[in-house]
Write a protein that holds these residues in place. Structure first.
Motif, mmCIF file in Angstrom:
data_model
loop_
_atom_site.group_PDB
_atom_site.id
_atom_site.type_symbol
_atom_site.label_atom_id
_atom_site.label_comp_id
_atom_site.label_asym_id
_atom_site.label_seq_id
_atom_site.Cartn_x
_atom_site.Cartn_y
_atom_site.Cartn_z
ATOM 1 N N ASP A 28 5.582 6.822 7.911
ATOM 2 C CA ASP A 28 4.828 5.934 9.274
ATOM 3 C C ASP A 28 6.286 4.973 9.446
ATOM 4 O OD1 ASP A 28 2.559 7.230 9.444
ATOM 5 O OD2 ASP A 28 1.530 5.479 8.064
ATOM 6 N N LEU A 29 6.384 4.540 10.726
ATOM 7 C CA LEU A 29 7.347 3.629 11.003
ATOM 8 C C LEU A 29 6.932 2.770 12.265
ATOM 9 C CD1 LEU A 29 11.245 3.931 11.576
ATOM 10 C CD2 LEU A 29 9.786 2.982 13.378
ATOM 11 N N SER A 30 6.609 1.260 11.843
ATOM 12 C CA SER A 30 6.531 0.560 13.193
ATOM 13 C C SER A 30 7.620 -0.159 13.605
ATOM 14 C CB SER A 30 5.678 -0.758 12.589
ATOM 15 O OG SER A 30 4.399 -0.181 12.086
ATOM 16 N N VAL A 31 7.712 -0.074 14.976
ATOM 17 C CA VAL A 31 8.829 -0.579 15.575
ATOM 18 C C VAL A 31 8.970 -1.955 15.492
ATOM 19 C CG1 VAL A 31 10.117 -0.758 17.986
ATOM 20 C CG2 VAL A 31 8.852 1.515 17.328
ATOM 21 N N LEU A 47 15.100 7.303 18.764
ATOM 22 C CA LEU A 47 14.545 7.667 17.361
ATOM 23 C C LEU A 47 14.659 9.076 16.961
ATOM 24 C CD1 LEU A 47 10.842 5.923 18.324
ATOM 25 C CD2 LEU A 47 12.593 5.534 16.191
ATOM 26 N N LEU A 48 14.579 10.095 17.920
ATOM 27 C CA LEU A 48 14.852 11.524 17.408
ATOM 28 C C LEU A 48 16.362 11.683 17.144
ATOM 29 C CD1 LEU A 48 13.761 14.462 17.097
ATOM 30 C CD2 LEU A 48 14.287 14.856 19.590
ATOM 31 N N GLY A 49 17.275 11.257 17.885
ATOM 32 C CA GLY A 49 18.605 11.085 17.533
ATOM 33 C C GLY A 49 19.055 10.666 16.373
ATOM 34 N N ALA A 50 18.339 9.731 15.832
ATOM 35 C CA ALA A 50 18.712 8.890 14.370
ATOM 36 C C ALA A 50 17.793 9.491 13.404
ATOM 37 C CB ALA A 50 18.207 7.634 14.798
ATOM 38 N N TRP A 51 16.675 10.147 13.686
ATOM 39 C CA TRP A 51 15.984 10.539 12.637
ATOM 40 C C TRP A 51 16.229 12.171 12.296
ATOM 41 C CZ3 TRP A 51 11.726 14.484 12.649
ATOM 42 C CH2 TRP A 51 11.114 14.239 11.423
ATOM 43 N N GLU A 83 12.176 -3.928 9.892
ATOM 44 C CA GLU A 83 13.373 -3.848 9.012
ATOM 45 C C GLU A 83 13.661 -1.970 8.840
ATOM 46 O OE1 GLU A 83 16.798 -3.998 6.669
ATOM 47 O OE2 GLU A 83 15.617 -5.715 7.693
ATOM 48 N N LYS A 84 12.726 -1.457 8.766
ATOM 49 C CA LYS A 84 12.603 0.126 8.677
ATOM 50 C C LYS A 84 13.021 0.773 10.143
ATOM 51 C CE LYS A 84 9.854 4.011 7.028
ATOM 52 N NZ LYS A 84 8.589 4.276 6.434
ATOM 53 N N TYR A 85 12.985 0.192 11.199
ATOM 54 C CA TYR A 85 13.360 0.514 12.519
ATOM 55 C C TYR A 85 14.901 0.224 12.509
ATOM 56 C CZ TYR A 85 13.920 1.243 17.589
ATOM 57 O OH TYR A 85 14.284 1.398 18.869
ATOM 58 N N ARG A 86 15.315 -1.018 11.926
ATOM 59 C CA ARG A 86 16.574 -1.597 11.923
ATOM 60 C C ARG A 86 17.220 -0.544 11.342
ATOM 61 N NH1 ARG A 86 17.762 -6.854 13.485
ATOM 62 N NH2 ARG A 86 16.046 -7.758 14.261
ATOM 63 N N ARG A 87 16.998 -0.135 10.017
ATOM 64 C CA ARG A 87 17.581 0.675 9.200
ATOM 65 C C ARG A 87 17.938 2.297 9.669
ATOM 66 N NH1 ARG A 87 14.121 -0.965 5.054
ATOM 67 N NH2 ARG A 87 12.953 0.917 4.912
ATOM 68 N N LEU A 88 16.839 2.629 10.392
ATOM 69 C CA LEU A 88 16.965 3.930 11.167
ATOM 70 C C LEU A 88 17.964 4.219 12.063
ATOM 71 C CD1 LEU A 88 15.864 6.765 11.292
ATOM 72 C CD2 LEU A 88 14.181 5.948 12.760
ATOM 73 N N THR A 89 18.021 2.893 13.254
ATOM 74 C CA THR A 89 18.773 3.000 14.433
ATOM 75 C C THR A 89 19.975 2.144 14.135
ATOM 76 O OG1 THR A 89 17.376 1.249 15.251
ATOM 77 C CG2 THR A 89 16.705 3.475 15.758
ATOM 78 N N GLY A 90 20.233 1.661 13.050
ATOM 79 C CA GLY A 90 21.410 0.669 12.797
ATOM 80 C C GLY A 90 22.856 1.069 13.170
ATOM 81 N N GLU A 91 22.775 2.463 13.080
ATOM 82 C CA GLU A 91 24.199 3.211 13.163
ATOM 83 C C GLU A 91 24.766 2.892 14.818
ATOM 84 O OE1 GLU A 91 25.240 6.812 11.348
ATOM 85 O OE2 GLU A 91 23.376 6.648 10.186
ATOM 86 N N ARG A 135 8.109 20.453 8.224
ATOM 87 C CA ARG A 135 8.727 19.945 6.951
ATOM 88 C C ARG A 135 8.805 18.622 6.802
ATOM 89 N NH1 ARG A 135 13.020 22.068 3.960
ATOM 90 N NH2 ARG A 135 14.497 20.388 2.761
ATOM 91 N N ARG A 136 8.878 17.708 7.768
ATOM 92 C CA ARG A 136 8.750 16.396 7.688
ATOM 93 C C ARG A 136 8.175 15.822 9.021
ATOM 94 N NH1 ARG A 136 14.236 14.887 9.137
ATOM 95 N NH2 ARG A 136 14.088 12.695 8.365
ATOM 96 N N GLN A 137 7.408 14.674 8.793
ATOM 97 C CA GLN A 137 6.804 14.116 10.225
ATOM 98 C C GLN A 137 6.917 12.670 9.962
ATOM 99 O OE1 GLN A 137 3.034 15.667 11.661
ATOM 100 N NE2 GLN A 137 2.196 13.567 11.588
ATOM 101 N N LEU A 138 7.261 11.977 11.067
ATOM 102 C CA LEU A 138 7.316 10.341 11.153
ATOM 103 C C LEU A 138 6.389 10.069 12.202
ATOM 104 C CD1 LEU A 138 8.799 7.612 10.112
ATOM 105 C CD2 LEU A 138 10.450 7.973 11.831
#
Length: 232
Positions: free
Chosen positions: A207-210, A24-28, A219-227, A174-177
């Motif tokens: 917010d993000l739910s796994v 999560l951290l590496g992707a965000w 879908e939000k988790y997939r978009r964040l880590t999809g790479e 600055r940002r928080q998830l």
């Protein structure tokens, strides 16, 4: 061995294994435009490799106090497409210094300040803030970041509140998830990005739910880590 789309990570020599926190951290972490990045407490070099994939111009330094983790990081980095841009050092963040400053520091640090330590010493050092306090992290960030530089960090929700108090007045959030396993539950993890700024910043909180309500990856988790994930 964990296989991602463009690299693989072996964590056999590391006390702390590859997990969702690091992914999560590496992707965000917003490393766009960063020229010099420090992965503090690199473990297997997972996060260093992730940010190297996302920023083709950055030079990355990965440090850890555990010799096994460093040996593992060297192997993983050398097997990756970005070996020429990632340096790995056995070093303590509290005393680590260099002539130049970093644009961004990423860290999946020790935590669980008040919980019982693991009986395994190596895992305890990696998992608990026995050797690296939150004040140590903030002080190191102030020393190592350039003006306007950023620190991205992942912590359990209760520890995140403590870290914000320690950083208050010295770095601006600055940002928080907020990370939830499922929507409607209490957050499990918090990703935070602080900036070394002389001016106040209004943080952006999301917010993000796994998992979704059907038990599938959201879908939000997939978009964040999809790479990274082969399955997405």
């Amino acid at each position: 061995m964990f296989h991602f789309k463009r690299f693989s990570v072996d964590d056999a020599l590391c006390a702390m294994k590859v997990g969702t926190d690091g992914v999560l951290l590496g992707a965000w972490a917003d490393v766009s435009g960063a020229v010099r990045i420090l992965d503090a407490g690199c473990g297997s070099a997972l996060i260093a490799l992730m940010v190297a994939q996302r920023n083709a111009e950055a030079c990355i330094t990965a440090i850890d106090i555990d010799e096994g983790a460093i040996n593992q990081s060297v192997v993983n980095v050398q097997a990756s497409p970005w070996a020429e841009r990632i340096e790995v050092f056995l070093a303590d963040l509290r005393t680590y210094s260099l002539d130049e400053h970093y644009d961004h520091i990423v860290s999946n640090p020790p935590f669980f300040n008040d919980s019982l330590s693991s009986p395994d010493e190596q895992r305890a050092v990696a998992r608990h803030s026995l050797t690296l306090s939150y004040d140590d992290i903030v002080v190191a960030a102030l020393r190592l970041l350039r003006p306007g530089g950023r620190l991205s960090i992942v912590l359990p929700a209760a520890e995140a509140a403590l870290f914000r108090r320690v950083a208050f007045g010295r770095m601006w959030l600055r940002r928080q998830l907020n990370i939830f396993t499922h929507a409607g539950e209490m957050p499990k993890r918090v990703l935070m990005e602080f900036e070394l700024s002389s001016e106040p910043i209004m943080p952006k909180v999301d917010d993000l739910s796994v998992y979704d309500t059907g038990g599938e990856y959201s879908e939000k988790y997939r978009r964040l880590t999809g790479e990274y994930y082969l399955k997405f």
